[in-house]
Design a protein around this motif. Structure first.
Motif, PDB file in Angstrom:
ATOM      1  N   ASP A  52       0.832  -1.202   0.000  1.00 37.42           N
ATOM      2  CA  ASP A  52       0.000   0.000   0.000  1.00 37.42           C
ATOM      3  C   ASP A  52       0.869   1.256   0.000  1.00 37.42           C
ATOM      4  OD1 ASP A  52      -2.202  -1.639  -0.019  1.00 37.42           O
ATOM      5  OD2 ASP A  52      -2.879  -1.121   2.005  1.00 37.42           O
ATOM      6  N   GLY A  53       1.993   1.183   0.690  1.00 40.28           N
ATOM      7  CA  GLY A  53       2.927   2.312   0.684  1.00 40.28           C
ATOM      8  C   GLY A  53       3.460   2.608  -0.708  1.00 40.28           C
ATOM      9  N   HIS A  54       3.785   1.553  -1.458  1.00 38.00           N
ATOM     10  CA  HIS A  54       4.228   1.748  -2.845  1.00 38.00           C
ATOM     11  C   HIS A  54       3.134   2.379  -3.688  1.00 38.00           C
ATOM     12  CE1 HIS A  54       7.085  -1.789  -2.024  1.00 38.00           C
ATOM     13  NE2 HIS A  54       7.848  -0.713  -2.146  1.00 38.00           N
ATOM     14  N   VAL A  55       1.903   1.900  -3.509  1.00 34.85           N
ATOM     15  CA  VAL A  55       0.773   2.438  -4.278  1.00 34.85           C
ATOM     16  C   VAL A  55       0.630   3.933  -4.011  1.00 34.85           C
ATOM     17  CG1 VAL A  55      -1.744   2.376  -4.575  1.00 34.85           C
ATOM     18  CG2 VAL A  55      -0.436   0.223  -4.446  1.00 34.85           C
ATOM     19  N   VAL A  56       0.686   4.316  -2.742  1.00 34.56           N
ATOM     20  CA  VAL A  56       0.569   5.729  -2.381  1.00 34.56           C
ATOM     21  C   VAL A  56       1.710   6.535  -3.010  1.00 34.56           C
ATOM     22  CG1 VAL A  56       0.664   7.366  -0.447  1.00 34.56           C
ATOM     23  CG2 VAL A  56      -0.720   5.287  -0.264  1.00 34.56           C
ATOM     24  N   GLU A  57       2.912   5.986  -2.977  1.00 33.95           N
ATOM     25  CA  GLU A  57       4.062   6.694  -3.545  1.00 33.95           C
ATOM     26  C   GLU A  57       3.947   6.825  -5.067  1.00 33.95           C
ATOM     27  OE1 GLU A  57       8.942   6.548  -3.353  1.00 33.95           O
ATOM     28  OE2 GLU A  57       7.776   5.221  -2.054  1.00 33.95           O
ATOM     29  N   VAL A  58       3.476   5.775  -5.739  1.00 37.07           N
ATOM     30  CA  VAL A  58       3.267   5.857  -7.192  1.00 37.07           C
ATOM     31  C   VAL A  58       2.270   6.967  -7.498  1.00 37.07           C
ATOM     32  CG1 VAL A  58       2.312   4.656  -9.207  1.00 37.07           C
ATOM     33  CG2 VAL A  58       3.911   3.468  -7.680  1.00 37.07           C
ATOM     34  N   ILE A  59       1.172   7.011  -6.760  1.00 34.72           N
ATOM     35  CA  ILE A  59       0.159   8.051  -6.983  1.00 34.72           C
ATOM     36  C   ILE A  59       0.750   9.436  -6.720  1.00 34.72           C
ATOM     37  CG2 ILE A  59      -2.070   8.962  -6.202  1.00 34.72           C
ATOM     38  CD1 ILE A  59      -2.879   5.964  -5.744  1.00 34.72           C
ATOM     39  N   ALA A  60       1.606   9.558  -5.711  1.00 35.94           N
ATOM     40  CA  ALA A  60       2.256  10.844  -5.438  1.00 35.94           C
ATOM     41  C   ALA A  60       3.126  11.274  -6.620  1.00 35.94           C
ATOM     42  CB  ALA A  60       3.100  10.753  -4.167  1.00 35.94           C
ATOM     43  N   HIS A  61       3.856  10.335  -7.205  1.00 33.06           N
ATOM     44  CA  HIS A  61       4.695  10.680  -8.360  1.00 33.06           C
ATOM     45  C   HIS A  61       3.860  11.048  -9.577  1.00 33.06           C
ATOM     46  CE1 HIS A  61       8.769  10.179  -6.950  1.00 33.06           C
ATOM     47  NE2 HIS A  61       8.351   9.154  -6.227  1.00 33.06           N
ATOM     48  N   VAL A  62       2.741  10.354  -9.767  1.00 29.41           N
ATOM     49  CA  VAL A  62       1.848  10.723 -10.872  1.00 29.41           C
ATOM     50  C   VAL A  62       1.330  12.139 -10.648  1.00 29.41           C
ATOM     51  CG1 VAL A  62      -0.368  10.229 -11.998  1.00 29.41           C
ATOM     52  CG2 VAL A  62       1.218   8.357 -11.482  1.00 29.41           C
ATOM     53  N   ALA A  63       0.896  12.432  -9.425  1.00 29.36           N
ATOM     54  CA  ALA A  63       0.356  13.766  -9.124  1.00 29.36           C
ATOM     55  C   ALA A  63       1.420  14.845  -9.319  1.00 29.36           C
ATOM     56  CB  ALA A  63      -0.195  13.804  -7.704  1.00 29.36           C
ATOM     57  N   LEU A  64       2.629  14.596  -8.872  1.00 24.16           N
ATOM     58  CA  LEU A  64       3.715  15.557  -9.056  1.00 24.16           C
ATOM     59  C   LEU A  64       3.982  15.775 -10.546  1.00 24.16           C
ATOM     60  CD1 LEU A  64       5.909  17.324  -7.745  1.00 24.16           C
ATOM     61  CD2 LEU A  64       7.395  15.293  -7.769  1.00 24.16           C
ATOM     62  N   SER A  65       3.972  14.697 -11.304  1.00 21.66           N
ATOM     63  CA  SER A  65       4.183  14.808 -12.752  1.00 21.66           C
ATOM     64  C   SER A  65       3.042  15.562 -13.428  1.00 21.66           C
ATOM     65  CB  SER A  65       4.345  13.424 -13.381  1.00 21.66           C
ATOM     66  OG  SER A  65       5.561  12.833 -12.972  1.00 21.66           O
ATOM     67  N   LEU A  66       1.817  15.288 -13.004  1.00 19.30           N
ATOM     68  CA  LEU A  66       0.684  16.027 -13.568  1.00 19.30           C
ATOM     69  C   LEU A  66       0.858  17.526 -13.336  1.00 19.30           C
ATOM     70  CD1 LEU A  66      -2.319  13.754 -12.551  1.00 19.30           C
ATOM     71  CD2 LEU A  66      -1.493  14.182 -14.877  1.00 19.30           C
ATOM     72  N   PHE A  67       1.236  17.898 -12.118  1.00 20.75           N
ATOM     73  CA  PHE A  67       1.440  19.309 -11.805  1.00 20.75           C
ATOM     74  C   PHE A  67       2.486  19.929 -12.718  1.00 20.75           C
ATOM     75  CE2 PHE A  67       4.278  22.222  -9.395  1.00 20.75           C
ATOM     76  CZ  PHE A  67       3.495  23.354  -9.530  1.00 20.75           C
ATOM     77  N   THR A  68       3.640  19.284 -12.845  1.00 19.53           N
ATOM     78  CA  THR A  68       4.692  19.881 -13.664  1.00 19.53           C
ATOM     79  C   THR A  68       4.322  19.869 -15.145  1.00 19.53           C
ATOM     80  OG1 THR A  68       5.940  17.793 -13.716  1.00 19.53           O
ATOM     81  CG2 THR A  68       6.535  19.412 -12.003  1.00 19.53           C
ATOM     82  N   ASN A  69       3.657  18.811 -15.609  1.00 18.52           N
ATOM     83  CA  ASN A  69       3.199  18.765 -17.008  1.00 18.52           C
ATOM     84  C   ASN A  69       2.261  19.924 -17.287  1.00 18.52           C
ATOM     85  OD1 ASN A  69       2.793  15.144 -17.646  1.00 18.52           O
ATOM     86  ND2 ASN A  69       4.569  16.287 -16.981  1.00 18.52           N
ATOM     87  N   TYR A  70       1.279  20.097 -16.425  1.00 21.04           N
ATOM     88  CA  TYR A  70       0.271  21.134 -16.639  1.00 21.04           C
ATOM     89  C   TYR A  70       0.879  22.524 -16.557  1.00 21.04           C
ATOM     90  CZ  TYR A  70      -3.413  17.554 -16.086  1.00 21.04           C
ATOM     91  OH  TYR A  70      -4.234  16.470 -16.221  1.00 21.04           O
ATOM     92  N   LEU A  71       1.750  22.752 -15.583  1.00 24.33           N
ATOM     93  CA  LEU A  71       2.365  24.071 -15.453  1.00 24.33           C
ATOM     94  C   LEU A  71       3.265  24.374 -16.650  1.00 24.33           C
ATOM     95  CD1 LEU A  71       2.755  26.682 -13.902  1.00 24.33           C
ATOM     96  CD2 LEU A  71       4.591  25.547 -12.608  1.00 24.33           C
ATOM     97  N   ALA A  72       4.071  23.405 -17.060  1.00 23.81           N
ATOM     98  CA  ALA A  72       4.957  23.630 -18.208  1.00 23.81           C
ATOM     99  C   ALA A  72       4.155  23.926 -19.466  1.00 23.81           C
ATOM    100  CB  ALA A  72       5.855  22.418 -18.426  1.00 23.81           C
ATOM    101  N   THR A  73       3.056  23.222 -19.646  1.00 21.23           N
ATOM    102  CA  THR A  73       2.226  23.434 -20.828  1.00 21.23           C
ATOM    103  C   THR A  73       1.525  24.787 -20.771  1.00 21.23           C
ATOM    104  OG1 THR A  73       1.940  21.058 -21.090  1.00 21.23           O
ATOM    105  CG2 THR A  73       0.330  22.473 -22.195  1.00 21.23           C
TER     106      THR A  73
END
Length: 187
Positions: free
Chosen positions: A145-166
């Motif tokens: 479950d800890g890995h799942v939470v961390e994967v979701i955190a990385h997706v969310a961080l990537s979404l933020f940077t993708n959206y801001l850069a765009t």
């Protein structure tokens, strides 16, 4: 031309200057994306803290983190983030160019990395909706479950940077990788 202003490090004072120092320590450079984030120091501060915490205290290796970022950037057609993470993946995390390219389509040789990428793909494509069956598959592959939470955190961080850069339409300050190279990346 950028849609949002950049704050240049040599002109930054106070908290922004300190944040640029922390950004340089965390990333090794001060990328244009951080210069845009500095328009709101709380955003840059939060970003630096999250990146630092996930890198220093997270359980996912640098190679897996970069694979997630490449997958999400491809899904979001973020040339800026594809460029950043292709560079970081191959120069910092030790991925080969072929591994970085395969990560863009959710592929890897390591079954555990494939399970992580499968989960990340579901999270980004289905906006966080992960079925019981998908969670069971991830757990069967060894993700806690800890890995799942961390994967979701990385997706969310990537979404933020993708959206801001765009949205910011900032200049790409890394060797260019385009999402439209996808067809060439498939061969």
């Amino acid at each position: 031309m950028p849609a949002l202003h950049t704050i240049e490090p040599e002109k930054a004072t106070g908290e922004a200057a300190n944040l640029f120092t922390a950004t340089h320590q965390a990333l090794g450079v001060i990328p244009n994306l951080a210069k845009v984030m500095a328009n709101n120091p709380a955003v840059l501060k939060g970003y630096v803290h999250v990146v630092t915490a996930l890198s220093a205290e997270g359980t996912l290796s640098a190679g897996v983190r970069e694979r997630i970022a490449l997958l999400v950037a491809q899904e979001n057609r973020s040339d800026y983030c594809l460029s950043v993470h292709a560079f970081r993946g191959t120069k910092v995390a030790g991925l080969t160019t072929a591994e970085a390219t395969r990560a863009r389509r959710g592929e890897a040789d390591d079954p555990w990395a494939v399970a992580v990428l499968d989960l990340a793909a579901v999270v980004v494509r289905d906006h966080g909706v992960v079925s019981d069956a998908q969670l069971a598959t991830a757990r069967h592959a060894g993700l806690s479950d800890g890995h799942v939470v961390e994967v979701i955190a990385h997706v969310a961080l990537s979404l933020f940077t993708n959206y801001l850069a765009t949205a910011a339409r900032i200049d790409i300050d890394w060797p260019l990788v385009r999402h439209t190279d996808w067809e060439n990346a498939m061969t």
